[in-house]
Design a protein around this motif. Structure first.
Motif, short mmCIF file in Angstrom:
data_model
loop_
_atom_site.label_atom_id
_atom_site.label_comp_id
_atom_site.label_asym_id
_atom_site.label_seq_id
_atom_site.Cartn_x
_atom_site.Cartn_y
_atom_site.Cartn_z
N LEU C 27 1.39 -38.37 -4.58
CA LEU C 27 0.13 -39.24 -4.54
C LEU C 27 -1.01 -38.35 -3.66
O LEU C 27 -2.40 -38.45 -4.10
CB LEU C 27 -0.06 -40.74 -4.12
CG LEU C 27 0.60 -41.64 -5.03
CD1 LEU C 27 0.43 -43.06 -4.35
CD2 LEU C 27 -0.37 -41.62 -6.36
N ALA C 34 -4.32 -44.20 -7.02
CA ALA C 34 -3.25 -45.23 -7.50
C ALA C 34 -3.81 -46.50 -6.85
O ALA C 34 -4.52 -46.73 -5.92
CB ALA C 34 -1.90 -44.81 -6.59
N CYS C 84 -7.59 -46.02 -12.19
CA CYS C 84 -6.54 -45.48 -11.56
C CYS C 84 -5.65 -44.74 -12.46
O CYS C 84 -5.54 -45.06 -13.58
CB CYS C 84 -5.78 -46.61 -10.76
SG CYS C 84 -6.61 -47.74 -9.55
N TYR C 86 -2.20 -44.23 -11.51
CA TYR C 86 -0.95 -45.10 -11.22
C TYR C 86 -1.26 -46.41 -10.73
O TYR C 86 -2.23 -46.64 -10.06
CB TYR C 86 -0.18 -44.33 -10.07
CG TYR C 86 0.60 -43.17 -10.68
CD1 TYR C 86 1.87 -43.30 -10.99
CD2 TYR C 86 0.22 -41.92 -10.86
CE1 TYR C 86 2.91 -42.31 -11.24
CE2 TYR C 86 0.91 -40.72 -11.06
CZ TYR C 86 2.55 -40.94 -11.44
OH TYR C 86 3.04 -40.14 -11.89
N THR C 87 -0.35 -47.36 -10.94
CA THR C 87 -0.33 -48.48 -10.16
C THR C 87 1.15 -48.73 -9.29
O THR C 87 2.02 -48.41 -9.83
CB THR C 87 -0.72 -49.75 -10.79
OG1 THR C 87 -0.63 -50.92 -10.09
CG2 THR C 87 0.57 -50.15 -11.85
N SER C 107 6.57 -47.58 -9.26
CA SER C 107 5.23 -47.31 -9.58
C SER C 107 5.35 -46.91 -11.26
O SER C 107 6.31 -46.40 -11.59
CB SER C 107 4.65 -46.25 -8.57
OG SER C 107 5.67 -45.06 -8.84
#
Lengths: 371, 371, 371, 371
Positions: C27, C34, C84, C86-87, C107
């Motif tokens: 990240l 994210a 975003c 990513y989460t 993720s």
């Protein structure tokens, strides 16, 4: 309570009702003053009357005789009880079948054998015994509470108004509570008015009566006090005549009134302290003020605006001290919270007396929910 | 103040700064305690020092001698002053050229000729003189305030730190105020913690510690107390080292901290009273509790849960009484409002220390306003 | 969360810890954003995850494969999720052994098959699609929330950080909550500053900037906003380095900060509305302002002080409307209550994190209670 | 106003009084609805009507003709004005001799030449034009405000009730204000009841109706609403019949009622938001709910307790949104502050109507101050 006894009549016949009516007529003689004793000492609050380790922690019948009953227990916080000829005793809460011996209401003269008063301490109480004049802060009025102990007191049948009818205990305490809670809208507003006057007077003596923040705080104090008064008035005006012939005020508004008293009175007091200043707690004694050694210094240095004698200013500080921390504070600050039932008692009654289902129906209708 | 004297140096040379530094080193000896005397008695609050009917209503220089100055006036609300060896005197407000004789800062030993303490009355003060043990509510600590009168007190030049430099009066009071106001975030949180503990303890003794409303009130008390603590911490952490070598905390947050103390402390107290119940004001005396006649009744009827001695429960009521209405209430309730400057003093500082123009610019930018 | 995974390591070995660490490094590439998805939709709030009528009302593992797991469920109120890459998904509450399939953290890229966003409506949302410029009230910024649905989404093992270790679910949500709740002390203070600026600006445009009540309200708004800021700062400054190498802020102060945000933000807003006046809700549209027929009347009659163009004044009304009732109100008013956990979540944490027994001991010591 | 015109009679003869009486009789025909237009647009609030840069920023007489007068100006925030046949125009504030052309009261039909309505925007107003059913949140009711512009409107003498008698301007606005402010105790309590119902209903749908914190919040909402109702009732009940034959409610309590509405209504709203949860601001649209693609997911994931259809739950969220942020929020949230006069207007009246000297006298008497 008269209404409650009327309801009792419907079920049990007229004996209690008639007795109680007679007692009221008795009381209407000008020379008799009666108090009402409700709050038991309660012991462990998580237990019902009949579950307490000591069965006397709620007042109850301990012996039934041919001509009456014997009761034991204690009632706390009895304001003005020492000045009464009679006390009318009532149950303090809802009761179940197992508490039936606790479901008693009656009246007794204060001179009854076995009836003991223990005088409670008040804040700064011994100032009343000092030789000086104004350190108590209130030149005219006072009050007192006693713990009222019933050490096997005999009550003749004719003065017994409720006896083992436990199912009416809650209703009786609710009815009295409704009157008492409504009356606080007048009582505490009256004391608040004195405090507002004292704060406004001290602002004059300090030379700040026209400061915008002082005027704003006085306006706020008045607004808060009148809110209490308005709630009390509304409860009374919304009252109705009952089938028993007496008048009953509005339950919901009475409880709202008292709950507001519990929260608002002290806000008024805080504003008074804010306006007054720190001398509320650091003011030297009247004895020093009168003393040949330091009196002249106090006369000089405790002076506010030049037109007002220092003593006037000191007296107002003492009055505010009295109402917030001294002889009057028990009745104003603490009683505003716990008198006529603690806040949680009102919070129990309020949802019960308001028609929540009606509000839910209105919401459904407007939201277009059809079931 | 050290910073202020440094600033004075920039303009007037190092004489005051060096003196003050020496004094601080002097104080660092372990056997000396110094208080700080700031609040004048003020007379008519609508008038400046030099406008008062009696010129002594703010402390001022009345005579300049070869070896020092003579001062006259009085400082109010001097907490703990009687326990100090020295007092450091400072101006209490902004001053103009016409008030230059009032712009003095100095230190004097408490034993100086002409220095007079008049001890203030405290709430329920004479209970300390009673033979009994727990009616004062606090078995360990106390405090006291005096009115500190300077009846022509001589101060040698070496102890004079500010003299007629009226333009620094406001800055000095602001600097001290900033430290003092920040410290309240710790001080009143500490006392609040005792009160929270007392309320939680009494809830246990009353058998209601697990009631949802009690838990909710305790949580609220903690939230309020920690809010004060957080504001105090933030002001301290945001401090910076000054060019004079000392550290200065954040002004804005210090004032916000104190203003919150003035408003929140009493809310904590009201919750304690709510949890505690009416015995805070109607509890009988320890003398009655010890008496052969009624002691047994009090032992019996003032009992809470069965595992806890009645005396324990009584002691907690007295502790809460102490903090809200007794010997500790001056320091907790009134001082939370007026100590370290009254709320209006903070309300004057807060907008001055916050950058309102920056906020207005942000609003303009987001609203798309172009000028 | 990193700390939590470290704790997990202590028990289960380093597999999750190492994976999570790798993910964080991933990240840290500048081109990846994210979000964190925590709040499940929850269905019947009186039931645990595994007790719901529909098992998908909390997100859970529905299939375990050789190379990863398949999850189903939905996360609500996902602010900025659409922006975003990513989460990071985490459990939303404490879980027991029966909820083990719900104890998952992982993720996924937003482009994962089966991941569906449903965009929530905002207040006055369609104004953004109107041709005019300032009726939205915010010329620069906006936000959005989506309901994030996981319709059988596959997650490879390397992106799974918690799996059936239900005993860490509460700790993980608490750790994230602590950071999130602390950050609100900055976030909502920033928005509050814009609102304070807007109210002060409108007071200027209305000609009342110097009225004592306006100045007093602005001071109050600043005091309230800085209280939130102070609590957030204090929580951060009181942080400590954990054995896992990251930093953890103070739990108690973080929860106090957020609970204050929930109660204070709206007070700031009410003061802004009070200063602004009724045009916040009755202001005609920009289209009318631009129209040849009535535009001239609005230009004339919506004018404040003569130096300021009417349009400037209208723009500030729209900004205040935006923050209190429009596109910004979801984030400012509602999110202040429910974001980073609803008030009841903080009220659960606060007593747990404060040392109540320590406070009780202090009370006992001072009351002289010896056991 | 009828009373005010009666007072005018005492001084100027019966012409206005008789006209106004006739007008009232006229209005009593069933087919006519009249609004009252009071609030001028006011321009620079620091200037009097006659001091404004543009003389039309308060409505005034611009020409006197043989058969009547011509007026110009604008009245803001005219709730429901579009639905009225007539409007009765009155001065909005106290006026001095230099403002005499602004001291006019009259009635005109809404169809008068030169009378222009500019419809104000409401929050989320365009949802009403969407094809869907429940996103507005209120299936039944709405309201609207217009800016009412008088662009040289002619008024025949027979409809003029006040003309240049500037000394009655304040009294007229106070009298109308007293009725209006009292009525808010009913109006906003009614809307509050809907909101209380909606919150209670949503708590049921969410499965938390029996949680102690929810019950406590509902009780608080009821207490707050009934406080407003009580103040309104008290003002009405304390009314008296005037010598002009109409009834006048209690000024002080009416102003206290309205000021409480300004402060309390929003507290009720905040509790509703707290109970409801974040979906008030993140709920997807009805169009998505009806869509073949994502509708099934919303049906599934927005479900609360299993007995209640998802759509019911969504509708209650929309109702709460409507009252706090949507079509109903102007009337509920903003109007509670500024309707019937802004809070500062009440704060001006309250000290004037309460007898502060009486309170000061009581304080002096009790403090033993003799002058």
């Amino acid at each position: 309570m008269y209404l409650a006894t009327y309801e009792v009549d419907q079920k049990f016949g007229t004996k209690y009702h008639e007795r109680f009516k007679k007692f009221y007529q008795h009381l209407q003689r000008n020379d008799l003053i009666a108090g009402i004793a409700m709050t038991d000492v309660k012991g462990d609050r998580s237990l019902r009357p009949s579950e307490q380790a000591d069965p006397d922690l709620y007042l109850h019948m301990v012996e039934e005789k041919e001509d009456g009953i014997v009761v034991r227990g204690a009632k706390a916080h009895q304001t003005g009880a020492l000045n009464c000829h009679y006390t009318v005793v009532m149950p303090t809460r809802a009761m179940g079948p197992e508490d039936r011996d606790y479901a008693v209401a009656f009246s007794v003269p204060m001179s009854s054998p076995g009836l003991i008063h223990v005088y409670g301490r008040q804040f700064s109480d011994t100032r009343k015994m000092e030789e000086c004049g104004f350190d108590t802060g209130n030149s005219l009025y006072g009050m007192q509470e006693t713990l009222l102990i019933f050490d096997n007191v005999f009550v003749p049948w004719e003065n017994v108004y409720l006896y083992k009818e436990y199912e009416f205990a809650e209703r009786i305490s609710g009815l009295l509570g409704s009157h008492h809670r409504c009356s606080y809208g007048g009582c505490k507003t009256g004391v608040s008015d004195v405090l507002i006057g004292a704060a406004a007077l001290l602002a004059q003596y300090n030379g700040v009566a026209k400061a915008s923040h002082v005027r704003s705080k006085i306006t706020e104090m008045i607004t808060l006090a009148e809110t209490l008064y308005g709630c009390g008035l509304a409860s009374a005006y919304e009252g109705h005549k009952t089938s028993a012939g007496n008048y009953m005020n509005d339950f919901l508004l009475a409880n709202v009134c008292k709950l507001n008293v519990a929260r608002i009175t002290n806000q008024i007091g805080q504003l008074a302290l804010d306006i007054a200043g720190g001398l509320v707690t650091t003011l030297p004694s009247e004895r020093d003020f009168r003393s040949p050694e330091v009196g002249k210094f106090l006369e000089k240095y405790l002076k506010g605006v030049k037109e007002v004698p220092t003593e006037h200013r000191m007296r107002v500080f003492r009055l505010i001290e009295n109402l917030m921390f001294g002889g009057g504070a028990g009745g104003y600050v603490v009683e505003s919270i716990h008198g006529a039932g603690s806040p949680e008692a009102q919070k129990t009654m309020i949802p019960r007396e308001s028609n929540l289902n009606h509000k839910i129906s209105a919401a459904k209708r407007i939201a277009g929910i059809k079931e």
